[in-house]
Design an enzyme around this catalytic site. Structure first.
Site, PDB file in Angstrom:
ATOM      1  N   TYR A  43     -19.808   5.621  -7.994  1.00 43.10           N
ATOM      2  CA  TYR A  43     -19.238   6.933  -8.285  1.00 43.10           C
ATOM      3  C   TYR A  43     -19.683   7.377  -9.668  1.00 43.10           C
ATOM      4  O   TYR A  43     -19.832   6.552 -10.584  1.00 43.10           O
ATOM      5  CB  TYR A  43     -17.708   6.827  -8.266  1.00 43.10           C
ATOM      6  N   THR A  65       0.038  26.157  24.781  1.00 45.79           N
ATOM      7  CA  THR A  65      -0.286  26.235  23.353  1.00 45.79           C
ATOM      8  C   THR A  65      -0.225  24.858  22.710  1.00 45.79           C
ATOM      9  O   THR A  65      -1.111  24.488  21.921  1.00 45.79           O
ATOM     10  CB  THR A  65       0.677  27.202  22.635  1.00 45.79           C
ATOM     11  N   ASP A  99       0.858  -1.191   0.000  1.00 41.59           N
ATOM     12  CA  ASP A  99       0.000   0.000   0.000  1.00 41.59           C
ATOM     13  C   ASP A  99       0.892   1.239   0.000  1.00 41.59           C
ATOM     14  O   ASP A  99       1.504   1.562   1.012  1.00 41.59           O
ATOM     15  CB  ASP A  99      -0.912  -0.023   1.229  1.00 41.59           C
ATOM     16  N   ASN A 121       0.698   8.458   0.826  1.00 40.10           N
ATOM     17  CA  ASN A 121       1.408   9.720   0.636  1.00 40.10           C
ATOM     18  C   ASN A 121       2.602   9.868   1.569  1.00 40.10           C
ATOM     19  O   ASN A 121       3.627  10.453   1.198  1.00 40.10           O
ATOM     20  CB  ASN A 121       0.445  10.892   0.849  1.00 40.10           C
ATOM     21  N   THR A 122       2.481   9.347   2.788  1.00 35.94           N
ATOM     22  CA  THR A 122       3.540   9.498   3.780  1.00 35.94           C
ATOM     23  C   THR A 122       4.413   8.260   3.885  1.00 35.94           C
ATOM     24  O   THR A 122       5.642   8.356   3.936  1.00 35.94           O
ATOM     25  CB  THR A 122       2.942   9.817   5.156  1.00 35.94           C
ATOM     26  N   GLY A 167     -10.071   6.610  -5.610  1.00 35.29           N
ATOM     27  CA  GLY A 167      -8.691   6.307  -5.253  1.00 35.29           C
ATOM     28  C   GLY A 167      -8.485   4.821  -5.039  1.00 35.29           C
ATOM     29  O   GLY A 167      -9.366   4.117  -4.522  1.00 35.29           O
ATOM     30  N   ALA A 168      -7.311   4.341  -5.431  1.00 45.75           N
ATOM     31  CA  ALA A 168      -7.003   2.921  -5.276  1.00 45.75           C
ATOM     32  C   ALA A 168      -7.071   2.491  -3.815  1.00 45.75           C
ATOM     33  O   ALA A 168      -7.476   1.368  -3.497  1.00 45.75           O
ATOM     34  CB  ALA A 168      -5.621   2.634  -5.847  1.00 45.75           C
ATOM     35  N   ASP A 169      -6.686   3.398  -2.907  1.00 48.33           N
ATOM     36  CA  ASP A 169      -6.736   3.057  -1.477  1.00 48.33           C
ATOM     37  C   ASP A 169      -8.171   2.887  -0.995  1.00 48.33           C
ATOM     38  O   ASP A 169      -8.458   2.032  -0.153  1.00 48.33           O
ATOM     39  CB  ASP A 169      -6.010   4.115  -0.650  1.00 48.33           C
TER      40      ASP A 169
END
Length: 255
Positions: free
Chosen positions: A100, A185, A6, A9-10, A107-109
């Protein structure tokens, strides 16, 4: 054995299946500049270090949302693992009815996750929530129809956007907050991101339940790198981290 890959992106996640059992899961950073040799040596090394022989792999499947990675990774599989991988994409057998408007846009994922969901929970109204680089929600009907879904910025994208778009807010670690408000913060950002994401998911799932599934509660599957952060929040009926890898394996078996 079957190797499922798989490309996200990351990171790129891989799963080695012996029959129905996931016997090894490993990952590497997704880097579009990686050569096929680098990737191939990585595969062989990881398999060897974990006690597996690459020669026992009989089939490979590949799901990718980073087209620039496809050639190098497919070449690595061909050269170093001696199999051309099946690429999960529009046109292959999925066992799903893609609703769709343009099936090629899915997307393939998303396809792979949906295939994984209907493999382990067939004929069930299902919402898949994938918490990765982006947060996606997809709808699967009890007739195994892929209806569509929603896409939100992921936790890391949101935190990076705050840091880059403001003068004084820092980039912070993605973590489950200890309380419901922050006294610094960093804590305030973590609280906002955590409960903001949880609230978005809850509201979208509620709307789907009321307006798509006519009030009937769907089964909610969590997956993706950040899903386990919300394990105690009871957002999901089940968390299946390897859902996409299961879907890729199912695609290999169908095709």
């Amino acid at each position: 054995m079957i190797l499922s890959i798989d490309i996200g992106n990351t990171s790129t996640t891989c799963g080695l299946f012996d029959g129905e059992k996931l016997v090894l899961q490993f990952r590497r950073e997704t880097n579009i500049h990686s050569s096929s040799d680098e990737i191939g040596v990585f595969f062989r090394t990881v398999l060897k270090e974990n006690g597996f022989d690459w020669r026992e792999i009989s089939k490979i499947g590949l799901c990718s949302v980073v087209p620039a990675m496809n050639y190098s990774l497919m070449s690595a599989c061909s050269k170093y693992l001696k199999h051309d991988p099946l690429l999960v994409q529009a046109g292959i057998k999925t066992g799903l009815k893609i609703k769709y408007s343009n099936p090629k846009e899915v997307g393939a994922d998303l396809i792979a996750a949906a295939m994984g969901a209907v493999t382990i929970h067939p004929n069930r109204n299902t919402i898949i929530v994938d918490l990765g680089t982006a947060t996606t929600l997809e709808l699967i009907s009890s007739d195994n129809e892929f209806l569509g879904g929603s896409i939100l910025p992921g936790l890391k994208i949101s935190i990076d956007a705050l840091a880059s778009g403001t003068a004084k807010l820092p980039s912070v670690e993605i973590a489950k907050p200890l309380g419901i408000y922050g006294s610094s913060t960093t804590e305030a950002i973590q609280v906002g991101m955590y409960y903001g994401t949880a609230g978005s998911i809850k509201e979208i799932c509620y709307q789907y339940q009321q307006k798509v599934f006519k009030g009937e509660k769907p089964f909610i599957l969590g997956t993706g790198g950040f899903a386990k952060l919300f394990a105690d929040y009871k957002l999901f009926d089940e968390i299946v981290p390897e859902l996409v890898l299961l879907g890729v394996k199912h695609a290999i078996e169908l095709n």
